[in-house]
Each structure stands twice: as C-alpha cells, then as structure tokens.
Design an enzyme around this catalytic site. Structure first.
Site, PDB file in Angstrom:
ATOM      1  N   GLU A  12       0.818  -1.214   0.000  1.00 30.41           N
ATOM      2  CA  GLU A  12       0.000   0.000   0.000  1.00 30.41           C
ATOM      3  C   GLU A  12       0.855   1.269   0.000  1.00 30.41           C
ATOM      4  O   GLU A  12       0.473   2.280  -0.590  1.00 30.41           O
ATOM      5  CB  GLU A  12      -0.957   0.001   1.199  1.00 30.41           C
ATOM      6  CG  GLU A  12      -2.114  -0.989   1.077  1.00 30.41           C
ATOM      7  CD  GLU A  12      -1.711  -2.438   1.290  1.00 30.41           C
ATOM      8  OE1 GLU A  12      -0.634  -2.680   1.859  1.00 30.41           O
ATOM      9  OE2 GLU A  12      -2.475  -3.335   0.876  1.00 30.41           O
ATOM     10  N   HIS A  21     -11.621  -7.308   7.025  1.00 30.15           N
ATOM     11  CA  HIS A  21     -12.431  -7.034   5.830  1.00 30.15           C
ATOM     12  C   HIS A  21     -13.664  -6.213   6.184  1.00 30.15           C
ATOM     13  O   HIS A  21     -14.476  -5.907   5.320  1.00 30.15           O
ATOM     14  CB  HIS A  21     -12.832  -8.344   5.158  1.00 30.15           C
ATOM     15  CG  HIS A  21     -11.634  -9.154   4.759  1.00 30.15           C
ATOM     16  ND1 HIS A  21     -11.244 -10.284   5.419  1.00 30.15           N
ATOM     17  CD2 HIS A  21     -10.715  -8.936   3.797  1.00 30.15           C
ATOM     18  CE1 HIS A  21     -10.131 -10.749   4.870  1.00 30.15           C
ATOM     19  NE2 HIS A  21      -9.788  -9.938   3.887  1.00 30.15           N
TER      20      HIS A  21
END
Ligand SMILES: Cc1ncc(C[n+]2csc(CCOP(=O)(O)OP(=O)(O)O)c2C)c(N)n1
Ligand SMILES: [Mg+2]
Length: 759
Positions: free
Chosen positions: A480, A551
């Site tokens: 990321e 998630h």
C-alpha cells in the site's frame, strides 16, 4: 593523486576545549587555510582538470566549492542566530557538502526530493537558473518568513518551484516511494500520450541518510524499484544515500550500506567519495549517467561525514569522546576542498580566506534581512494553501461531460449509455462512473492490488483494463505504501491517479503516505506543488458471510484528522457517480487529495425493506450531474419529530428503522445522509438539526473519535444541545467473525431502541 596535507588531530584537540563545535569547525577551516604550507601548481585553465588526471574540471570545482561554502556558512549562521531567535532550525548540512556534485551533474528539471542535509545540493542547483539567490532564499526559510519562496514560512525546507525541488519535511524515508513514483510516471507518460512538465529523459532524485535506508518505507521503495526493473520496466530514480555513518547518536555498522546495497540485483550500485570533490566527481557522474541512460533504479552511495552534531541541540561532547569528535572534524570535506583549491593554484591562502569571509558576511546579511521580513501572523494565512476550494470552478468541471462519441464507444453504443439503462446497484454504478472518468480524463490512471484483469476483489473495476489497457489500468505489487507513493508520482507529473486500497484496514499501514506526504504538500510548498488524487478505499462492516475485522474495518478516525483531506462515503450508486465526478474535479481544479470510501456491504444491495423490492437501485445520473462538496441527501425533509444523521450502511438501516419508529410512535422521521465525512459540514448539520424535535446520530464507525462525535459537537456548538439526542454507534473493538459482528456494530433494532428512549 598527490597527498594533500590535512590537519593533525592532536594539534586541533589541544586548542579547542571550551568552544562549541560550530566555532571549532569554523576555526579549523580558517587555520587550515592560513597555515597551509603545500606547494601550489600553476592555476589551471577552466576546462582543465582541477587536479591532474581527475574528472572534475577547474571551472566545475570553483562553483562546487562555492556551493559548499554557502551551505556551510548557512549552517554556521543558523547556529549563531538561533540563540537570538532569528532562525528556527539548526539541522545542518555540514560534512555532507559533497552532495553538491549530485546537483552539478543533474538538471534542474530532474525532480528532486531531498534529505535535510542536502544544503549544498540546493546551493548548487540554484546555479541552473539565472536570477535566483540561494543565500537569500534559504535565509528566508531559516527565518520562517512569509516571504520564504519554498514554504511561505511554514517549515524550513529545501524546496523550489522553478528548480523542481519538492519540499520534504521531517519524516525520514517517507519521500522515497513518491520519488520512485515520479520516476515511473516520467516513463509511463509516453505510453498514455501525456505531456510531461519536465523533459522526457528526466530522472527523479532522492537523497536520504544511512540510518534512514533501514526504514520500512525506504526498503519498500528499493524493493518496488527492483521489482519494476526486474520486469524490464523503466524506473529512472537515483537514490542518493548520504552515508555519514550515524543517525542522531546510533552508529551505522561499519560497511553496512555497501554490504546491504552493493549487490542487490536490479538496484544498480555506485559509490562516490563525497568528502572529496575531485575524487567523487567521476563516481557521481557515472551514477547519474547510468540512471539517465539505462532508466534503471540506481543507488548512489555517497560517503559523507557529520560535522557539528545532528542539530544545534545535539551537544555531542556530552556523549562522544573529544578524540572521536576531533577525528570526525579532521575529515571535514571543506578542508579537503580547501586543500584542492590551494594545491591546484585556483586560490591563494588570502583569496580563499577572503572568499570564506565574504560568503559568511553574505549569509549573515541575508539572515538579518530575512529577520526583518514578515512572519506568518494570521491564522487565515497559515492555512490558506492547506485546502484550497473553488466551488464554482469545481462544480463546472464536475458537470463537464466526456465526449459523447467516446462514451458511446466505451459503453458499447449510444443506446448502452448507463443513463439510458435501468436502475442499478452501487458496485455497477461505481464501475460505470469510473469508465466515465476514464473517458473524460485521458490521463486518469487506476491501479492497486488485483484491479486489472480480475477487476478487483468485488469486480468494481471490471472491464476498465479491457477498455483502457494496461498503461492506464494495472496491478501493482502488494504494498500500500508503494501504491500511494506511485499516486503521488503520477500526480506530480500532472496525471490523475485513482489508486485503490483493497480494504480500509490495509490503508492504515500506509497511512503516512497520505497523512505526512500527499495531504501536506500544498501546505508545505505554499500551494506551489500539489498532488491531486482520488484514493478509492473499500471498507466498513456488515459483509454477510465474509469477514472478520480486517475485511470489515469500520474505523474512519485515521482519516478524520488528516488536515486538508476530503472523505466522501456514498450509500447508493447514483450518489457514488456524482460524488466521484466532484472528487475528480476537486483534484483537477484545486489539487486536492481525497478518499472515496466505498461501503462494501452495499456494493450489491438492491433492496431496502423487503427482498425483491428493488428500492436500493437508482438510475445512473446523466454525465452533467454532480454533487456539491459538503451537501448531504435528505429523506423526508419536512419531517421534524425525529431527525437521524447517518452515512454509509447507516442510511438504509435508518430508513428501515424510520418505518418502524413511525409505526411505534407515530413520528415523522427525517434521515440525513451526510455523504461527506471529512471535512464535516458543520453548518449543514446545524441547519438540519435546528428544526428537529429529537435527534439520533447513527454512526457505524467506532465509539471513540468517530464521525458521530463530530456531528454531536456540531449540534451542541450550534446551541442546539437541549434537543433530546442519542447516538447509536459501533463499539471500540475489533470486529469478530460471522454473526458476532452484529454485536459490535449498530443494527436496525438498535436504532429503533434508541428512538424509544427519546419517546
Ligand atoms: C520516521 C522517523 N523516525 C524517526 C525520526 C527522528 N529522526 C530524525 S533524523 C533521525 C536519524 C536519521 O539518520 P540518517 O538517516 O543517517 O540521516 P543523518 O541525520 O545522519 O543525515 C531520526 C531518528 C524521523 N524524523 N522520522
Ligand atoms: Mg546518517
């Protein structure tokens, strides 16, 4: 090369007790030149080597040495004037002045992201354009004057708009990913037909310290650079490790930098002696030439030393032995330059001392002048470049449609334009809106993990790769920090990056790339540099049958307090489309950095009250429709018995609960979808709250520091704290797997129950 005399350690040690290290280093230079007894050659021609057999010509040396002296005297000046409160920064470049070579051998259009010790690089780069004054510009930055051309008085930085030096602040290593991104962007521009603001054979330069090279952010940039080169993709970035052997007080193990980098595949290693201009010139030249010609990531290991401690506040004498300090000071590269200057016949002792004193005088005069210049004294001036916003221009840009023929081609025919198709759900409309943005902006790029052929883990980006090809829609490596570094690079080169972070939980490990870097650039460059981008992040809870915490992360807090950032969170497809148009326009017009937070659990939601009712499907908004920044969506605007403030998953939950509440209490219920979470439109919240008899704040985020706290503060600060009010909010915990998730997240029944307590 002939041995040149250097000062003897015991001789220096004997006569310096009681002085501070800056005074010693200053005195060393003067005494070294005054006492120099070596033989002087005949003054060389400007084009002749400064020393026989070397690569550095006399003309190069004269200017390089002057840049070194400017850098040194800025340091000395800062130490003296700091204690008189005329200068506010004392981390210096002394011992690193060999980095002037890197500036000498590159161009002013090679974007540079500099280490805080790259003062001589900066002084040397100033030579590349006429009419600039390195001493005055730097003095204004040291003095934190509003006239500072780099940051407008917001930070002491090395920065310059005309010289392509993008200001860096303080976080070590955080600039490496964007330097790599810039290098990759320079190359990718050609593939998408984008006109670069710099020549197409530019390289990106990035300097940093030896200790910094160990940082995760640095290591990830080296890895990503090598990952790129390994695939034979160009990445012309010159990493310059200014190795002084120490980081504040911690020594880098001897030989570690060479050991760690000399044999990395796909990160081409070069060494140069930055303590000796004549010696180091050729090595720097080789590295620069290699990077520019091969377009491969290049690691230049530049030997330096650190004179005068880490900063003015670092009294090395308290934690290092005098002998060691004296040893370090004897290796001062300026003594070496002085020896070269005298031995080559370019200077006499007198002319060199005169030059030294002349530059000192100029630095002090500039500092005194800078001290008389205005400081930042008004809050409005301080924050002016933080979050520029031109509402009309943004609205006009957001409502500008792409070419109709282009759209028709991309969507498969004029009759297939999404606004002509039946209502769809969120995921599809985000996908359509992205296709539209790609039609509108030929330099828009979408990248992240799994976004290309697969179309993302939720297929939100499906078809984009096929329609717009790999130069514009591509998978990155799994990191990321690199994704957001790339975004900054593309933005710096004038493109419109739309990076994707696969899950909100995975934003957090790269957060600094937005918090410390992307969102801070306009502020610290006084609006001269910007890196517009729209970061898409999938997140929030309530995914049925899939999940666990990572998630279903519902923490928006890490985004909420990033200065200047915009965060939008649509709860339905049509809003997603119009919001994306506004975010892209904000990037384009005002250079803003924004996050588009996509509620995963709503991607496929089609129904609101009952299975099959299709009430969460909406028509695709025509391409000239856009959403104003800060404006919410109100359901049942006339209702006053209860007003529910919410966003994201909270919107359909609140609408369902509203029905039940009406049935139970007979209340008319208004639901306000905030849509824009950062900055929170407090005036809008107050306006909606003003007519409310009761208020609920439904916040699916965490209890602490979440959006709900902001909403309640806005209500209370508007003087409406007497209205009966409750918050329905997530718990401060990680989200568990399966059905237990609903214990920690608010649900429809919790909203109804909270309303009951207001009855
Ligand atoms: C991420 C981060 N951690 C810690 C610091 C505090 N800090 C500033 S400079 C420094 C040492 C850096 O050493 P090096 O990279 O060798 O550069 P040098 O100062 O020696 O030139 C540290 C620990 C910081 N600025 N950023
Ligand atoms: Mg160091």
């Amino acid at each position: 090369m002939a041995a040149l005399p250097t000062p003897s350690v015991p001789a220096i040690a004997a006569r310096h007790r009681g002085l501070n290290r800056a005074e010693i280093c200053d005195q060393n230079f003067v005494e070294f030149v005054r006492d120099w007894q070596g033989e002087a050659a005949e003054r060389p021609q400007p084009q002749a080597p400064v020393l026989p057999g070397g690569a550095c010509r006399a003309a190069d040396f004269v200017e390089l040495f002057e840049s070194q002296l400017i850098s040194r005297h800025l340091d000395l000046m800062a130490r003296v004037l700091r204690v008189r409160n005329k200068v506010f920064y004392t981390i210096g470049s002394s011992g690193h002045e060999g980095n002037a070579l890197v500036a000498r051998l590159t161009r002013h259009t090679d974007p540079a992201f500099l280490h805080y010790r790259s003062g001589a690089f900066m002084a040397e780069r100033f030579r590349k354009l006429p009419g600039l004054d390195p001493i005055m510009d730097s003095a204004l930055s040291f003095a934190a004057s509003q006239d500072d051309p780099a940051s407008g008085g917001r930070h002491k930085v090395w920065g310059s708009k005309p010289l392509w030096v993008l200001p860096q602040t303080s976080t070590i290593a955080s600039h490496l990913p964007k330097a790599l991104g810039t290098a990759i962007a320079i190359e990718q521009a050609r593939r998408i037909g984008h006109t670069l603001p710099v020549p197409s054979d530019s390289i990106a330069i990035c300097s940093f310290g030896d200790a910094s090279s160990n940082h995760a952010t640095a290591q990830t940039a080296f890895n990503a650079a090598a990952w790129t080169a390994y695939q034979k993709l160009p990445a012309p970035v010159l990493f310059v490790c200014e190795d002084n052997g120490i980081g504040i007080s911690v020594k880098t193990p001897d030989g570690w930098i060479a050991r760690n980098f000399a044999e990395r595949r796909d990160l081409d290693y070069f060494y140069a002696d930055g303590l000796d201009l004549a010696e180091g010139y050729a090595g720097v030249e080789r590295a620069v030439e290699h990077c520019r010609r091969t377009r491969r990531p290049t690691f230049l290991h530049l030997r330096t030393t650190r004179i005068m401690g880490h900063a003015g506040t670092d009294f090395e004498i308290e934690w290092r032995s005098v002998e060691e300090l004296v040893q370090v000071e004897a290796g001062d590269p300026l003594l070496r330059s002085a020896a070269i200057a005298l031995a080559s016949g370019l200077y006499t002792r007198e002319s060199l001392l005169a030059l030294y004193e002349d530059i000192r005088a100029r630095c002090f005069a500039a500092a005194e002048e800078a001290d008389r210049r205005p400081k930042l004294t008004a809050l409005a001036d301080v924050i002016a470049p933080l979050a520029p916003y031109s509402p009309e221009a943004v609205a006009a840009e957001a409502a500008r449609s792409a070419d109709e023929a282009r759209r028709a081609a991309v969507f498969g025919g004029a009759d297939k334009l999404p606004e002509r198709l039946p209502p769809r759900h969120l995921a599809i409309q985000i996908n359509q809106a992205l296709h539209d943005l790609f039609c509108k902006y030929p330099d828009a790029l979408l990248f992240g993990e799994d976004v290309a052929q697969k179309g993302g883990v939720y297929t939100v980006t499906k078809g984009l790769h096929k329609a717009f090809k790999g130069a514009r829609v591509f998978n990155t490596l799994l990191d990321e920090t690199t994704i957001l570094g790339l975004a900054q690079g593309y933005a710096t080169m004038g493109m419109l990056p739309l990076p994707e972070i696969q899950y909100l939980a995975y934003f957090h490990n790269a957060c600094d790339q937005i918090r410390g870097e992307a969102a801070s650039l306009q502020f610290f460059s006084n609006g001269q540099y910007r890196n517009p981008m729209v970061v898409r992040i999938a997140g929030l809870g309530y995914q049925k049958g899939f999940g666990g915490h990572f998630h279903n992360d519902n923490s928006i807090t890490a985004l909420r307090d990033i200065p200047g950032l915009v965060v939008g969170c649509p709860s339905r497809g049509d809003d997603a489309a119009t919001m994306l148009r506004t975010l892209a326009a904000l990037a384009r017009v005002d250079g803003r950095v924004s996050v588009f937070l996509e509620p995963i659990a709503l991607y496929m939601t089609k129904d609101l009250h009952e299975a099959g009712d299709g009430q969460w499907l909406f028509p695709y908004p025509a391409p000239d429709q856009a959403m104003a920044l800060g404006e919410g969506r109100v359901y049942a605007p006339e209702a006053e018995d209860l007003v529910i403030f919410t966003y994201g998953n909270g919107v359909p939950m609140s609408l369902r609960a509203a029905r039940e509440i009406q049935a139970r209490h007979g209340w008319q219920v208004r639901v306000v979808d905030l849509r824009w979470l950062v900055p929170l439109n407090e005036a809008y919240v107050a306006e909606q709250a003003r007519s409310a008899r009761r208020i609920l704040v439904v916040d699916e985020g965490r209890h602490s520091a979440g959006v709900g706290e902001g909403v309640i503060t806005a209500i209370v600060e508007a003087g409406l704290g007497a209205v009966p009010l409750r918050r329905v909010v997530g718990v401060d915990t990680y989200t568990p797997l399966a059905g237990a998730a609903l214990l920690v997240l608010p649900g429809d029944a919790d909203i109804v129950a909270a309303a009951d307590t207001l009855a």
